[in-house]
Design a protein around this motif. Structure first.
Motif, mmCIF file in Angstrom:
data_model
loop_
_atom_site.group_PDB
_atom_site.id
_atom_site.type_symbol
_atom_site.label_atom_id
_atom_site.label_comp_id
_atom_site.label_asym_id
_atom_site.label_seq_id
_atom_site.Cartn_x
_atom_site.Cartn_y
_atom_site.Cartn_z
ATOM 1 N N GLN A 219 0.824 -1.213 0.000
ATOM 2 C CA GLN A 219 0.000 0.000 0.000
ATOM 3 C C GLN A 219 0.859 1.265 0.000
ATOM 4 N N GLU A 564 -11.728 9.296 12.403
ATOM 5 C CA GLU A 564 -12.360 9.131 11.090
ATOM 6 C C GLU A 564 -12.201 10.405 10.262
ATOM 7 N N THR A 600 -10.563 2.631 11.184
ATOM 8 C CA THR A 600 -11.056 2.102 9.906
ATOM 9 C C THR A 600 -9.940 2.033 8.869
ATOM 10 N N PHE A 601 -8.694 2.238 9.284
ATOM 11 C CA PHE A 601 -7.556 2.160 8.380
ATOM 12 C C PHE A 601 -6.497 1.270 9.025
ATOM 13 N N THR A 602 -5.575 0.760 8.217
ATOM 14 C CA THR A 602 -4.588 -0.197 8.719
ATOM 15 C C THR A 602 -3.148 0.299 8.636
ATOM 16 N N THR A 606 0.320 7.729 5.638
ATOM 17 C CA THR A 606 0.093 7.521 4.210
ATOM 18 C C THR A 606 1.333 7.818 3.389
#
Length: 856
Positions: A219, A564, A600-602, A606
């Protein structure tokens, strides 16, 4: 105090960085232009984060670079219309504070918070665009309460556990270290050699996430530096193969060996177990008194070596036989069991099957101790038949054909590497490597003696530290050996005062001597003791980016709704020294919180930017080298803006900066030239920008068009160079006569102020005010380039004859190749250069280049 007494005098044209800094810093304090606390703000969000500092003293040159670069990014996204979260805090637990406190005879809190106050003051002066309402200190109970909450969540999930094992031990700091904190066999903090010690410690089961930590790096491709991704992949180190169960005669339990080459099982001629493994100790204990004595002496010898030394393939192999035999599950062969230091206890299961014909380390060991060598892979084309096992006795008796002797690893000393067909392997004979691997795994699984498996270089994260200045572990221990987690409602388990405690390192935590703190009576009357160890400070930094979202909330670690909105971090900035430790742990904790339903993200970060180091005369700055450059001295002499601009202009961010090769004095002179433009602009602030000097407008709008791409690709030095060019163009236009009133001059000067605010905020703010605008320039949108002004009316075409430039032609940017060639041939200068020579080739790259080749 006069300016001269400050050590600085205003420039001849009136530019005085001290006056400018003193004027604008209190204004920004009052305006709070970088606050993100307005819930009604509907702008899209960006989260820009710099790795937070350790308060080991005042800011240094490395801090100056990191925070200057991170601030460019944060300020840029604000100009692009984003609500940017750019917080700061302090990673304030850890050994340096405790060591400094011991040295000075003071409480670690005093040393830590004094340094935080000093660094905070310096950061304000440095004008980084932080939201000062969101500051955190990891040594505050309000923060480490949530470290303890996180520990309990991992404990509930089975990811926090305690076991006795050999650990990395720093004899200087008297504490254990995680594998990641050992660099070339030395403590990454104090650089002393690390030894091994057997202790009962707390671990986080990061190995349960090894596959995800490895696979999810996909990713981050193109968003993280490729070097960092490669370092993480190598550290996790996934190997695919098989677990093979061996029976050892006289030993009740099966011994499992991991191998990446199960196809070579028929070539296993002995087994090696790590001397510091439980298995080796058990096998020795079951053997003769002579073996027990030899093993104890050998283990003591091994423990004097570092893991780096043990893995050195050039070292002479050492080991002793344990006088035990294992049974090879594929052929029933009885093979001897040895212990040797080239096998590590934490690789696989701490034991290896040795296939010396095809593994150089095993071969070196076999040749030294006269162990058999059996070839099972035909790696050379001429060989068609099976190569027999060649023993030293056969060689001595002359029973081995010469052609086999010339290729036998036992004779040549070179293991046979590479793929080939299987030989001497019963049912595997004739199969290729991959087919043989599949087939032997089928045979093992059918017989119940093995299975497909994976192993990793990664080991579980050792978090216990035998030191005072850290987060207490929220576990109680009863006399009957039970572990009782502290109730969440009782958090934080606060550190007791250090007064009366001996903080000197001595192998056990000082907290164990804090009797009133460590001894606890449970509600049912049971006596218990608090766990005396504290947590590794990398626990603190594994989730701090989430605490910034609501740092003053005492009811939860972080607000899921805020996570979020803001997270993950859009741009992370920091040194490559944390490429494994911190980043790996933060990725692990993020995945755990995802599994627990909090995120809600891993992936936490980024995009990642690693800045280089700031050197002096080619070397890292140090007192011993006598090449320390004090940031405070540079700021006093040249000003904040000049130092920040120098950091950005020195080169690509990832490159090292040698302070001896850069010029903050030159940066200061440029800032004075830029600042003076705002005095010379004579048009009104509300003037229309639709007219004026055409060439200057073209240059301004080309810069506006290119600036976003330059910032987003981290080419800050190129952007600074382009700003310098624009300043020179504005000055030329102003000095040409009536240019000061030209709308194009104001437009260009305002553009300079806006873009300069990314690097040198004080100067930019002062320019903005002199141009007739209210603060803050950092909140102004960056204008969009007018596409009509990006069209070039003409370009310069270079004409070369035999590699030498002979003419320059101003031509339309849309000119066709044949037209450009015709103009070049018609040029008098080109005709003179060609003379009576014959033109043999013409290469045209319209509209920029014409190359003409001739011969005599």
């Amino acid at each position: 105090m006069t300016q001269h007494e400050h050590g600085h005098e205003p420039s001849a044209d009136g530019y005085d960085f001290r006056r400018i800094q003193d004027q604008w810093l209190p204004v920004w304090d009052q305006l709070k232009p970088f606050s993100t606390n307005d819930p009604s703000d509907k702008r899209p969000r960006k989260y820009v984060l710099d790795m937070f500092p350790y308060p080991s003293g005042d800011l240094h040159m490395g801090h100056a670079e990191a925070y200057a670069l991170g601030d460019v990014i944060a300020r840029y996204w604000r100009m692009q219309g984003f609500n940017v979260l750019h917080p700061i805090g302090w990673d304030s637990f850890g050994l340096p504070a405790e060591g400094a406190a011991i040295k000075r005879g003071i409480d670690p809190r005093e040393w830590t918070y004094d340094n935080i106050a000093q660094q905070r003051s310096s950061m304000r002066r440095y004008a980084t665009s932080f939201d000062w309402d969101r500051v955190i200190h990891t040594s505050d109970p309000e923060y480490y309460k949530w470290n303890q909450w996180l520990f309990l969540k991992l404990y509930e999930k089975g990811l926090a556990y305690r076991k006795a094992s050999w650990v990395n031990w720093c004899p200087f700091d008297q504490t254990v270290l995680a594998n990641e904190q050992v660099v070339d066999g030395r403590c990454e903090r104090c650089d002393n050699l690390v030894t091994k010690k057997k202790l009962t410690q707390w671990y986080f089961k990061i190995t349960d996430y090894a596959d995800r930590l490895l696979d999810d790096l996909n990713q981050l491709e193109g968003k993280w530096p490729s070097k960092v991704i490669a370092m993480q992949r190598n550290w996790i180190g996934r190997s695919v193969g098989a677990d093979v169960d061996f029976v050892i005669e006289g030993h009740d339990e099966k011994v499992t060996v991991f191998t990446t080459r199960p196809d070579t099982l028929f070539g296993a001629t002995f087994m090696v177990v790590a001397p510091d493994s439980e298995l080796a100790a058990s096998l020795a204990a079951e053997s003769t008194p002579e073996v027990q004595q030899a093993f104890a002496e050998y283990l003591a010898q091994v423990q004097k070596s570092t893991e780096i030394e043990r893995q050195d393939t050039t070292r002479e192999k050492t080991g002793i036989p344990l006088e035990r035999y294992a049974i090879n599950p594929v052929n029933g062969d009885r093979i001897p069991v040895w212990t040797a230091d080239y096998v590590l206890a934490d690789y696989g299961h701490g034991a290896v099957m040795a296939v010396p014909a095809h593994d150089q380390r095993d071969l070196d060991f076999a040749r030294k101790f006269d162990l058999p060598v059996k070839v099972v892979v035909d790696v050379t084309a001429p060989i068609t038949g099976a190569i027999p096992v060649i023993t030293p006795e056969m060689l001595a008796a002359g029973e081995v054909p010469a052609d086999l002797v010339s290729m036998d690893p036992a004779v040549t000393g070179d293991a046979l590497s590479g793929d080939g067909r299987m030989i001497n392997s019963g049912p595997l004979d004739g199969l290729s490597k991959q087919n043989a691997i599949r087939r032997v795994i089928e045979l093992l699984e059918g017989a119940g003696t093995g299975r497909a498996a994976k192993t990793y270089r990664l080991r579980d994260w050792l978090i216990s530290r035998q030191r005072y200045w850290g987060t207490p572990i929220p576990i109680l221990h009863t006399e009957d050996g039970r572990e009782i987690p502290v109730e969440e409602s009782a958090l934080p388990v606060a550190l007791p005062a250090s007064q009366g405690l001996d903080l000197q390192p001595k192998g056990t935590s000082p907290l164990g001597a804090a009797d009133e703190w460590v001894n606890v009576t449970l509600p049912d009357g049971t006596k218990a003791r608090r766990d005396p160890d504290t947590m590794d400070t990398f626990v603190d930094s594994s989730w701090y980016f989430l605490r910034f979202l609501n740092p003053h909330d005492d009811t939860q670690a972080f607000d899921v709704a805020e996570a979020e909105k803001w997270a993950p971090v859009d741009q992370y900035v920091g040194g490559v020294t944390h490429a494994i430790l911190h980043l790996l742990y933060a990725r692990f904790i993020t995945k755990v919180l995802f599994d627990l339903g909090y995120l809600t993200f891993t992936e936490p970060f980024t995009a990642l930017l690693n800045q280089g180091m700031v050197l002096m005369e080619g070397s890292a700055m140090s007192k011993s080298r006598g090449n320390i450059v004090r940031l405070s001295d540079q700021l006093d002499e040249f000003g904040v803006d000049a130092v920040r601009l120098t950091m950005a202009f020195a080169g690509p961010p990832e490159d090292d900066i040698d302070w001896a090769d850069v010029s903050p004095a030159g940066s200061a002179k440029f800032l004075a030239r830029a600042w003076r433009l705002s005095d010379d602009v004579s048009s009104e602030p509300d003037i229309s920008f639709g007219s004026g000097d055409a060439a200057l407008r073209h240059q301004t709008h080309r810069l506006l068009a290119d600036a976003p791409g330059l910032v987003e690709s981290f080419k800050f030095n190129v952007l600074v160079a382009r700003l310098m060019e624009l300043v020179n163009a504005v000055r030329k236009t102003i000095d040409s006569g009536a240019g000061a009133a030209d709308p194009a001059v104001r437009e260009a000067t305002e553009t300079v102020a806006l873009l300069l605010s990314l690097f040198s905020p004080y100067t930019a703010e002062d320019m903005w005010a002199k141009l007739g605008h209210a603060p803050a320039v950092a909140l102004q949108p960056l204008p969009k380039a007018d596409p009509r002004l990006l069209v070039e009316e003409s370009v310069t075409a270079i004409v070369q004859v035999d590699g030498k430039v002979r003419d320059r032609l101003e031509v339309p940017p849309t000119i066709a190749g044949d037209e450009l060639e015709a103009l070049a041939r018609a040029s008098e200068a080109v005709a003179r250069a060609v003379g009576d020579r014959q033109i043999v080739n013409v290469i045209v790259r319209a509209p920029r280049v014409v190359n003409i080749a001739t011969k005599g």
